[in-house]
Design an enzyme around this catalytic site. Structure first.
Site, PDB file in Angstrom:
ATOM      1  N   LYS A 190       0.843  -1.196   0.000  1.00  0.00           N
ATOM      2  CA  LYS A 190       0.000   0.000   0.000  1.00  0.00           C
ATOM      3  C   LYS A 190       0.881   1.249   0.000  1.00  0.00           C
ATOM      4  O   LYS A 190       1.567   1.535   0.962  1.00  0.00           O
ATOM      5  CB  LYS A 190      -0.906   0.056   1.222  1.00  0.00           C
ATOM      6  CG  LYS A 190      -1.891   1.231   1.109  1.00  0.00           C
ATOM      7  CD  LYS A 190      -2.490   1.666   2.420  1.00  0.00           C
ATOM      8  CE  LYS A 190      -1.693   2.722   3.143  1.00  0.00           C
ATOM      9  NZ  LYS A 190      -1.771   4.078   2.570  1.00  0.00           N
TER      10      LYS A 190
ATOM     11  N   GLU B 220      10.108   0.844  10.391  1.00  0.00           N
ATOM     12  CA  GLU B 220      11.059   1.938  10.208  1.00  0.00           C
ATOM     13  C   GLU B 220      10.287   3.209  10.519  1.00  0.00           C
ATOM     14  O   GLU B 220       9.447   3.637   9.729  1.00  0.00           O
ATOM     15  CB  GLU B 220      11.545   2.000   8.747  1.00  0.00           C
ATOM     16  CG  GLU B 220      12.293   0.789   8.270  1.00  0.00           C
ATOM     17  CD  GLU B 220      13.723   0.764   8.746  1.00  0.00           C
ATOM     18  OE1 GLU B 220      14.122   1.693   9.480  1.00  0.00           O
ATOM     19  OE2 GLU B 220      14.436  -0.182   8.401  1.00  0.00           O
TER      20      GLU B 220
ATOM     21  N   CYS C  40      13.204  10.497   7.391  1.00  0.00           N
ATOM     22  CA  CYS C  40      13.150  10.023   8.774  1.00  0.00           C
ATOM     23  C   CYS C  40      14.524  10.057   9.419  1.00  0.00           C
ATOM     24  O   CYS C  40      14.639  10.246  10.621  1.00  0.00           O
ATOM     25  CB  CYS C  40      12.551   8.622   8.824  1.00  0.00           C
ATOM     26  SG  CYS C  40      13.301   7.486   7.673  1.00  0.00           S
TER      27      CYS C  40
ATOM     28  N   GLU D  34       9.765  15.045  16.159  1.00  0.00           N
ATOM     29  CA  GLU D  34      10.155  15.020  14.757  1.00  0.00           C
ATOM     30  C   GLU D  34       9.284  16.032  13.997  1.00  0.00           C
ATOM     31  O   GLU D  34       8.059  15.993  14.082  1.00  0.00           O
ATOM     32  CB  GLU D  34       9.937  13.617  14.184  1.00  0.00           C
ATOM     33  CG  GLU D  34      10.439  13.492  12.760  1.00  0.00           C
ATOM     34  CD  GLU D  34      10.220  12.096  12.189  1.00  0.00           C
ATOM     35  OE1 GLU D  34       9.186  11.488  12.485  1.00  0.00           O
ATOM     36  OE2 GLU D  34      11.097  11.633  11.435  1.00  0.00           O
TER      37      GLU D  34
END
Lengths: 319, 480
Positions: free
Chosen positions: B186, B260, B294, B391
């Site tokens: 997906k 991840e 990331c 983040e």
């Protein structure tokens, strides 16, 4: 047009002795070769076309030190070179003149006459070019000859042997001595022969050494060795002049020389200038190309932009 | 002519005509493009212009069932193929990606908003490299250190993010196929197109039906895929919050899981660093892909003694970044991926300012349409600031200082994340000493954001678990 200030700058005391000079040069930030080359390569991917390309080509032409440094140079060849420097493309009067012609000292007078009244400067390689392996007296005599014959600019080579042996003050003193002989008559370009200095750290140290000693220009190479100007060593020297001006207020020019043959290459160097030091260096008082065959490629590309068609080598003059 | 006083670059747009985007796309199930069972569709827009690029079928629960069933059927034959046969398909896919790389790069830039420079020079070469690399492993699995006859797991359900759509697809699909698994993937709802083009690449390569299935959709599609009882392996790259939810869903089942997740990478610059290259590394660390990475080096830890010098250099360098049309070959900073993401960045930056950190941005004209955020750095940041902890996933750098190596390590590790870190120093022994103390999956020294298929990638702590890339990346898809 700004000129280089020759007054003492805040860094004069670092040249007090061999050890202070060494400490200073070895205290400069290091250079990471991989990172430097990656940055130079990434700037090499800028896409310069249409109006920007036309602007860059004219700028590059105006920055060329049209050079002949052959044992077989004749007055006739130098006169032809001078005429070409003044009017690079006889078919298109809008073509700018080159910055200078660059010759050996014995040809300065001939070159001077050939470019008289045009604004094109005459540069001369002195100081026992290209090896620089002669006594200081001999080198200074060489410079004196060139200046007496009317050279506007002197391109000196440093003593690479002394530099690599770590005798920085000796190299410094020689540059200072040559600078004195040049006086106000000639601007001094100091050639490091970067291909022989072998490390980027050395190139940064040599750049600062040259600037501390009063160089008006720092120049990569003689064009007489295997590795001459590269995007990476030119980027490094641009960073050095930028940092030197930030610390001292003194602006120094940069001249990559040798091996720059195509318009594409020249534009890559202009991008380096544009994105490292910017507008302040984007004219021929502060940036030069030491080249002999580059000009013809610039002219052919210029004709192509003007006409939409490629011409050929017979549509530009041979030297 | 350009103005005589400055070297202005003329626009250098990459041609859009190399890519042919259809007005609508279906789901890719069992080797065919099909409509969603309930007929739902959604639009995908170009973040730089807000132009609608295409309408894409939105997979629902019934479609997930169909796709997983197709993958299950295909698994029997695919896993039984000799490794050398699977390798042929993967090599073929890699070569087709290389041949179509310009098309895919333009497509990715249109759909994602990142500069063509990055899709062309970073994403696509890496995508091809991953397929080549894992193609090479397909017939050597018994030599990979996971036993003499490692077995595939079965059907892999994979959910990937929008920041590197095609690259994350490659990281997931290449090792899965090489080890004999089949895949239901997906893509993110804002960037489904390159995955659908990849489906076409699979057809072009003659890949057997059902081996790769692509289901565009939103979070609920992903949730249905992750929870599907006939999925044997779940691989997810995305936010930590969603990762935790997936971990909860998968807990107690026999599914294998790799995650991840987010990061808040520290980029540590010591006083003896190569300053000019460190500045490039900082820029690359946080402004690559608009900071939507990331493993971005979003916390700059700079030794106090060189703070001023480094910040001056950094600000000067930021002033040369070129922001604008991502299809222009000279653009360094493209668009933020979505309005939603832009809002998230803006709110975190506002919070940083409200908490007393000082923002700085170069003079920068933002385009009038699309989602844009100027490169920003914050000084006066402490570990207690939200912008030093959360983040941001945008072009925002928080600058902190340290005095000693121990302090640098302590601050670098003082985060709930642990994905990446960078060390800048000319002293080799310090690189090794510091790198050993950093709790991060990747530690770069005198460089940043360098990727290679041979190198494992993954996180500590809330940055997830499991490794992708390298020999380690095989383990996640093998029964070991």
């Amino acid at each position: 047009m700004p000129t280089t200030a020759s007054a003492a700058h805040p860094l004069t005391d670092v040249t007090a002795s061999d050890s202070t000079l060494r400490r200073f040069l070895h205290g400069l930030p290091g250079v990471d070769a991989v990172g430097l080359e990656a940055r130079a390569a990434s700037l090499g991917t800028r896409s310069i076309k249409t109006t920007a390309k036309a602007y860059a080509i004219d700028l590059a032409i105006s920055m060329v030190d049209l050079t002949t440094l052959e044992g077989a140079d004749t007055p006739g060849k130098v006169r032809a070179l001078g005429a070409k420097a003044v009017r690079p493309d006889p078919t298109d009067r809008t073509t700018p003149a080159t910055a200078a012609v660059c010759v050996y000292p014995d040809m300065v007078a001939v070159a001077k006459e050939a470019v008289a009244g045009s604004g094109v400067k005459v540069a001369s390689v002195a100081t026992a070019f290209p090896a620089g392996r002669a006594a200081l007296d001999v080198k200074l005599a060489d410079v004196r000859d060139a200046v007496a014959a009317g050279a506007d600019e002197v391109d000196m080579v440093i003593d690479r042997g002394a530099f690599l042996a770590g005798k920085y003050l000796k190299v410094y003193d020689e540059i200072v001595a040559v600078r004195e002989v040049c006086g106000t008559a000639a601007r001094l370009k100091v050639i490091f022969e970067t291909g022989e200095l072998s490390t980027y750290d050395n190139i940064r140290r040599a750049s600062w050494l040259g600037m501390l000693a009063g160089a008006d220009f720092i120049k990569t190479s003689t064009g007489k060795v295997a590795v001459n100007a590269t995007p990476a060593n030119t980027l490094l020297m641009l960073e050095a002049v930028r940092d030197f001006r930030a610390q001292t207020g003194v602006q120094v020019g940069v001249k990559p020389a040798g091996g720059i043959r195509t318009t594409k290459d020249a534009i890559k160097f202009l991008v380096l200038v544009n994105e490292t030091v910017g507008e302040d260096w984007l004219d021929n008082h502060w940036f030069r190309f030491g080249a002999s065959s580059l000009l013809n490629d610039l002219l052919m590309q210029r004709q192509k932009l003007a006409t939409g068609r490629y011409s050929g080598p017979d549509y530009v003059t041979v030297d | 002519m350009a103005s005589a006083s400055a070297f202005e670059y003329a626009p250098a747009p990459e041609s859009r005509s190399v890519v042919d985007i259809a007005p609508s796309y279906g789901l890719f199930i069992d080797g065919e493009f099909v409509e969603a069972a309930d007929g739902k569709v959604f639009k995908t827009v170009s973040p730089s212009t807000e132009e609608v690029l295409s309408e894409v079928a939105q997979a629902g629960g019934a479609d997930v069932d169909r796709a997983v069933a197709a993958a299950r059927r295909a698994f029997e034959k695919w896993s039984a193929l000799p490794g050398s046969e699977r390798a042929k398909y993967l090599f073929r896919i890699a070569r087709i990606i290389q041949e179509r790389s310009r098309e895919l790069a333009v497509l990715e830039t249109l759909d994602n908003g990142k500069p063509i420079k990055e899709t062309r020079d970073a994403d696509l070469p890496l995508v091809a490299a991953h397929f080549f690399y894992y193609a090479g492993w397909a017939d050597k699995l018994e030599h990979a250190g996971f036993g003499s006859a490692p077995r595939p797991l079965g059907v892999a359900g994979q959910v990937i993010p929008w920041n590197f759509p095609l690259l994350m697809l490659a990281w997931k699909i290449a090792p899965a196929l090489a080890t004999g698994n089949t895949v239901v993937l997906k893509p993110a709802e804002t960037t489904p197109l390159s995955a659908l083009f990849f489906a076409d690449v699979c057809r072009q390569a003659g890949l057997p039906r059902g081996v790769v299935n692509i289901l565009p959709g939103y979070g609920d599609t992903g949730a249905a895929l992750v929870a599907h009882p006939d999925v044997n392996k779940v691989a997810f790259t995305g936010s930590t919050a969603v990762g935790k939810e997936i971990a909860r869903t998968v807990a107690g089942t026999r599914k294998k899981l790799t995650l991840e997740l987010g990061g808040k990478g520290a980029n540590i610059v010591f006083d003896d660093a190569p300053i000019d290259q460190a500045v490039e590394g900082i820029v690359n660390g946080i402004f690559f892909n608009q900071g939507q990475v990331c493993c971005a080096g979003s916390r700059l830890l700079v030794q106090e003694s060189i703070q001023d010098e480094l910040l001056d250099s950094l600000k000067r360098r930021l002033s040369t970044l070129r922001l604008g049309d991502p299809l222009d070959k000279n653009t360094d900073i493209g668009a933020i991926n979505s309005a939603e993401q832009l809002a998230r960045i803006t709110s975190l930056v506002d919070k940083g300012t409200a908490e007393g950190a000082e923002p700085w941005s170069p003079e920068c004209e933002l385009p009038s349409s699309g989602y844009w955020f100027a490169p920003t750095l914050f000084t006066n940041v402490t570990q207690a600031h939200t912008i030093a902890r959360d983040e941001i996933f945008g072009p925002v750098l928080s600058v902190l200082t340290f005095r000693t190596p121990d302090e640098a390590v302590a601050k670098a590790n003082n985060t709930q994340y642990g994905l990446s870190a960078g060390i800048w120093t000319e002293k080799g022994s310090r690189i090794l000493a510091v790198a050993n103390k950093l709790r991060a999956g990747v530690v770069w020294s005198n460089t940043f954001n360098k990727f290679d298929p041979t190198s494992p990638f993954g996180g500590y702590k809330e940055s997830g678990f499991g490794r992708e890339g390298g020999r380690h990346g095989l383990e996640a898809y093998l029964d070991v």
